[in-house]
Design an enzyme around this catalytic site. Structure first.
Site, PDB file in Angstrom:
ATOM      1  N   ARG A 246     -12.060 -10.363   7.301  1.00  0.00           N
ATOM      2  CA  ARG A 246     -11.364  -9.800   8.452  1.00  0.00           C
ATOM      3  C   ARG A 246     -10.317 -10.799   8.910  1.00  0.00           C
ATOM      4  NH1 ARG A 246     -13.145  -5.742   6.940  1.00  0.00           N
ATOM      5  NH2 ARG A 246     -14.398  -4.171   8.042  1.00  0.00           N
ATOM      6  N   GLU A 274      -3.648  -6.126  12.280  1.00  0.00           N
ATOM      7  CA  GLU A 274      -3.525  -5.332  11.067  1.00  0.00           C
ATOM      8  C   GLU A 274      -3.176  -3.898  11.433  1.00  0.00           C
ATOM      9  OE1 GLU A 274      -6.059  -5.969   7.273  1.00  0.00           O
ATOM     10  OE2 GLU A 274      -6.976  -4.267   8.327  1.00  0.00           O
ATOM     11  N   HIS A 293      -4.622  -4.567   2.625  1.00  0.00           N
ATOM     12  CA  HIS A 293      -6.039  -4.195   2.750  1.00  0.00           C
ATOM     13  C   HIS A 293      -6.451  -3.239   1.628  1.00  0.00           C
ATOM     14  CE1 HIS A 293      -9.442  -3.960   5.945  1.00  0.00           C
ATOM     15  NE2 HIS A 293      -9.931  -3.824   4.725  1.00  0.00           N
TER      16      HIS A 293
END
Length: 335
Positions: A246, A274, A293
């Site tokens: 993360r 993000e 991602h």
């Protein structure tokens, strides 16, 4: 086969055909009575409530609504939640544990592509492939064949931060290679580390002595910005930091400052925030390799998540133990 238990999809509708393609859906329907045309993103709508009242198994995924007391009151027969993705933190509530409803996750299935991405990046980083490509793109010249000192994957130390499912899978994938992995994790002792085949180090020592550091810790208050300005300064010149966990685990302002010096390189599949804002320097810094991602399940890998759910459903209806049960008491320290 005896009468199949009633099941219900509870996730974003667009994900059902991706995660449960025809062959996987057919296998799931051998175990449970589930209608792929009824996908409940909202568990409070009247049509859904009627099915929910007789549902024994909830098949969840990305976009699942929170399973609070109101939802569970409307599902008196519910005995299991089978999640076709990784973390269940976004939708589970204490009510599930209080009512002893079993929860399973496809996190182990999703760990494989993340670990594969990580392995690929470790090997590429060890050969300086990403930085060499950036230099070649900038200079448009090549020295041709020649020996490059300081690169290579022979005996390079790789620091793995976190013995999560993904961290453990990375360690497994590293075994055939001539690398020297080490591990840091506050919940792992020396005996468990030995069983994993790696030395256990404090975080600071791991950072000081690893040429490549890959982060696989969960996102918790304890891990928030666990790698900040002080920790980055410990890393040796030329080291590479990989993050597929993360974005919040790394202080991005501190990381940008280090990258601007050219001392470190970062491979980031996750960021904070993000997505990154359009003016983020991480897009342009030559030492930053950012991907959107995509390390987790994508494309044909999504079917692996659905298959994991179908297999758990088979175990459930035959009375076997779930292979990937989630201990809801541990949610404060896992992903």
């Amino acid at each position: 086969m005896s009468q199949r238990p009633q099941a219900l999809f509870a996730l974003a509708a667009e994900h059902v055909p991706q995660v449960f393609p025809p062959e996987v859906l057919a296998r799931l329907r051998e175990s449970v009575d589930i209608d792929p045309g009824l996908v409940a993103h909202d568990l409070t709508s009247p049509g859904v409530r009627e099915v929910l009242a007789r549902t024994e198994i909830l098949v969840t995924g990305w976009g699942c609504p929170r399973l609070d007391d109101a939802v569970l009151d409307a599902a008196p027969r519910l005995r299991a939640v089978l999640h076709s993705a990784g973390s269940v933190k976004s939708f589970v509530t204490p009510a599930l544990r209080e009512r002893k409803i079993a929860v399973s996750s496809a996190a182990a299935a999703n760990a494989l592509p993340v670990a594969e991405y990580t392995l690929a990046m470790i090997l590429l980083a060890g050969k300086d492939v990403l930085a060499a490509r950036e230099r070649l793109r900038t200079t448009r010249t090549s020295a041709g064949w020649g020996l490059v000192p300081g690169i290579g994957n022979h005996g390079r130390r790789v620091g793995v931060v976190g013995a999560s499912r993904i961290g453990r899978r990375v360690l497994e994938l590293l075994r055939p290679f001539d690398l020297r992995p080490v591990l840091t994790d506050p919940y792992v002792d020396e005996r468990e580390a030995a069983a994993l085949g790696v030395p256990l180090l404090p975080l600071d020592e791991l950072l000081r002595t690893s040429g490549i550091v890959t982060v696989h810790a969960p996102e918790t208050p304890r891990t928030h910005r666990m790698i900040g300005r002080r920790e980055l300064a410990l890393m040796p010149d030329g080291a590479v930091l990989i993050n597929t966990a993360r974005g919040s685990l790394i202080d991005h302002d501190a990381l940008v400052a280090e990258l601007r010096t050219g001392r470190l390189t970062a491979i980031l599949d996750v960021t904070d925030p993000e997505p990154l804002p359009a003016d983020s320097p991480l897009y342009d810094l030559p030492g930053a390799f950012v991907t959107p991602h995509l390390a987790g399940s994508q494309g044909n890998e999504l079917a692996r998540l659905g298959l994991a759910v179908a297999q758990e459903a088979e175990r459930l209806v035959t009375g076997a133990e779930l292979a990937h049960a989630v201990d809801l008491a541990d949610l404060d320290r896992v992903a």
